[in-house]
Enzyme design. Structure first.
Site, PDB file in Angstrom:
ATOM      1  N   CYS A  11       4.649   9.442   0.384  1.00  0.00           N
ATOM      2  CA  CYS A  11       3.298  10.001   0.372  1.00  0.00           C
ATOM      3  C   CYS A  11       3.086  10.879  -0.856  1.00  0.00           C
ATOM      4  O   CYS A  11       3.827  11.852  -1.051  1.00  0.00           O
ATOM      5  CB  CYS A  11       3.058  10.825   1.635  1.00  0.00           C
ATOM      6  SG  CYS A  11       1.424  11.622   1.674  1.00  0.00           S
TER       7      CYS A  11
ATOM      8  N   ASN B  40      10.086   4.926   2.994  1.00  0.00           N
ATOM      9  CA  ASN B  40       9.758   4.228   4.234  1.00  0.00           C
ATOM     10  C   ASN B  40      11.007   3.535   4.760  1.00  0.00           C
ATOM     11  O   ASN B  40      11.895   3.163   3.981  1.00  0.00           O
ATOM     12  CB  ASN B  40       8.686   3.157   3.967  1.00  0.00           C
ATOM     13  CG  ASN B  40       7.317   3.740   3.756  1.00  0.00           C
ATOM     14  OD1 ASN B  40       6.781   4.403   4.624  1.00  0.00           O
ATOM     15  ND2 ASN B  40       6.745   3.485   2.583  1.00  0.00           N
TER      16      ASN B  40
ATOM     17  N   HIS C   3       5.132   4.864  12.506  1.00  0.00           N
ATOM     18  CA  HIS C   3       5.461   4.747  11.089  1.00  0.00           C
ATOM     19  C   HIS C   3       6.470   5.840  10.763  1.00  0.00           C
ATOM     20  O   HIS C   3       6.178   7.032  10.933  1.00  0.00           O
ATOM     21  CB  HIS C   3       4.180   4.924  10.265  1.00  0.00           C
ATOM     22  CG  HIS C   3       4.372   4.829   8.788  1.00  0.00           C
ATOM     23  ND1 HIS C   3       3.851   3.806   8.038  1.00  0.00           N
ATOM     24  CD2 HIS C   3       5.008   5.648   7.907  1.00  0.00           C
ATOM     25  CE1 HIS C   3       4.158   3.987   6.768  1.00  0.00           C
ATOM     26  NE2 HIS C   3       4.856   5.112   6.664  1.00  0.00           N
TER      27      HIS C   3
ATOM     28  N   HIS D 285       9.637   7.440   8.058  1.00  0.00           N
ATOM     29  CA  HIS D 285      10.297   7.501   6.761  1.00  0.00           C
ATOM     30  C   HIS D 285      11.765   7.854   6.980  1.00  0.00           C
ATOM     31  O   HIS D 285      12.108   8.552   7.937  1.00  0.00           O
ATOM     32  CB  HIS D 285       9.644   8.550   5.871  1.00  0.00           C
ATOM     33  CG  HIS D 285       8.308   8.138   5.343  1.00  0.00           C
ATOM     34  ND1 HIS D 285       7.805   8.604   4.155  1.00  0.00           N
ATOM     35  CD2 HIS D 285       7.365   7.299   5.831  1.00  0.00           C
ATOM     36  CE1 HIS D 285       6.615   8.070   3.927  1.00  0.00           C
ATOM     37  NE2 HIS D 285       6.322   7.288   4.941  1.00  0.00           N
TER      38      HIS D 285
ATOM     39  N   ARG E 290       0.836  -1.209   0.000  1.00  0.00           N
ATOM     40  CA  ARG E 290       0.000   0.000   0.000  1.00  0.00           C
ATOM     41  C   ARG E 290       0.859   1.243   0.000  1.00  0.00           C
ATOM     42  O   ARG E 290       1.002   1.913  -1.013  1.00  0.00           O
ATOM     43  CB  ARG E 290      -0.960  -0.021   1.202  1.00  0.00           C
ATOM     44  CG  ARG E 290      -2.119   0.983   1.085  1.00  0.00           C
ATOM     45  CD  ARG E 290      -1.766   2.420   1.391  1.00  0.00           C
ATOM     46  NE  ARG E 290      -1.223   2.645   2.719  1.00  0.00           N
ATOM     47  CZ  ARG E 290      -0.797   3.823   3.155  1.00  0.00           C
ATOM     48  NH1 ARG E 290      -0.834   4.886   2.353  1.00  0.00           N
ATOM     49  NH2 ARG E 290      -0.300   3.954   4.373  1.00  0.00           N
ATOM     50  N   ASP E 291       1.476   1.539   1.104  1.00  0.00           N
ATOM     51  CA  ASP E 291       2.274   2.758   1.203  1.00  0.00           C
ATOM     52  C   ASP E 291       3.453   2.698   0.238  1.00  0.00           C
ATOM     53  O   ASP E 291       3.855   3.710  -0.330  1.00  0.00           O
ATOM     54  CB  ASP E 291       2.765   2.918   2.641  1.00  0.00           C
ATOM     55  CG  ASP E 291       3.286   4.313   2.935  1.00  0.00           C
ATOM     56  OD1 ASP E 291       3.417   5.106   1.996  1.00  0.00           O
ATOM     57  OD2 ASP E 291       3.570   4.610   4.095  1.00  0.00           O
TER      58      ASP E 291
END
Length: 303
Positions: free
Chosen positions: A241, A250, A208, A210, A16-17
């Protein structure tokens, strides 16, 4: 600093991300990547997002991918990100057992991301929780731009606390904070988490990060030292994002496992398989990924 946990749950977010800012890849390629990810032993996977396909075309095949999840090990918990009550309904209808609702703590990023202010997005938490819980589905609220916003600058901790309060009052199952543009540092991580703890209480807390500015792994380690037992990561360091200029990278699953393993922190993820999954991800997206271990490999172990 509190005593480090002996176990950290890693949620793999590459599908997903990781893929959301990429040129769309075929469903067959996503399923190939998913097989490689599940082979690492990870127990939680963020599979896709039920959001507008015009805004995130790379995830337009969410229903089709969700239908393929039944072919995988029952021991893996799959989740999907949603941006609205309707998205939650779609994810639940597709069979997902957990939905993640993201609320940006910064108004400008929230409007860029979902077209609503932070307060307006927070006001929908209770409805999403009700929809999910009526179907036996768990809800996690993730607070984006918890430290900084690319438009509004530094995020006041009180804005994060306000979203967390709305989430806890609505009866969410889990909460996480996200360093959406990779500006957090260990000092700032510890400071915010110390303020969040009294509000969150016994709810599981995730984070979460990055690695945009090189501090993602250090921030993740600081979060574990502050009591966080759930971390997101993406094989290869894939992702970023699309609504936050400059956000990229990430923290790589394999790099995180390498760090935690040497601190005697168990993660369920087998490091060699994670490196192999990163290589699969790199081949499928067709460009070099930022993973350190994908370049250098694991160290030679003598035990």
């Amino acid at each position: 600093m509190s005593e480090l946990s002996s176990h950290v749950t890693i949620r793999e977010v590459a599908l997903r991300d990781g893929l959301q800012i990429e040129t769309p890849i075929p469903l067959s390629a996503k399923i190939e990547l998913l097989h490689a990810i599940v082979a690492t032993g990870v127990r939680e996977v963020e599979a896709t997002a039920f959001v507008s396909p015009t805004k995130v075309p790379a995830l337009a095949d969410a229903p089709e991918l969700a239908a393929a999840l039944a072919d995988f090990d029952d021991g893996v918990q799959f989740s999907a990100l949603v941006a609205s009550p309707n998205g939650a309904r779609r994810a639940i209808a597709a069979g997902l057992g957990t939905v993640e609702y993201v609320v940006s703590a910064a108004d400008a990023h929230s409007r860029a991301n979902v077209g609503r202010s932070t307060a307006e997005a927070s006001a929908q938490i209770a409805e999403i929780v009700a929809i999910a819980h009526d179907s036996g589905v768990a809800v996690e609220v993730i607070i984006a731009t918890a430290w900084d916003c690319p438009f509004d600058g530094p995020t006041a901790p009180q804005r994060v606390l306000d979203v967390v309060s709305a989430a806890t009052e609505a009866g969410v199952d889990r909460v996480a904070v996200a360093d959406t543009i990779g500006t957090a540092t260990p000092r700032r991580v510890r400071s915010l988490l110390a303020q969040l703890r009294p509000v969150i209480g016994d709810l599981p807390l995730g984070a979460h990060f990055h690695n945009t500015r090189g501090a993602g792994l250090a921030s993740a380690y600081a979060a574990v030292g502050a009591g966080v037992t759930r971390l997101d990561a993406s094989v290869g360091g894939l992702g970023g994002c699309p609504f936050a200029p400059g956000a990229s990278g990430n923290i790589a699953t394999e790099d995180l496992v390498y760090l935690l393993r040497d601190s005697d922190i168990h993660t369920d993820v087998a490091l060699p398989a994670a490196i192999e999954a990163a290589a699969v991800a790199q081949r499928l997206v067709g460009h070099e990924l930022p993973s350190a271990l994908l370049r250098a490999g694991d160290r030679i172990l003598d035990d």
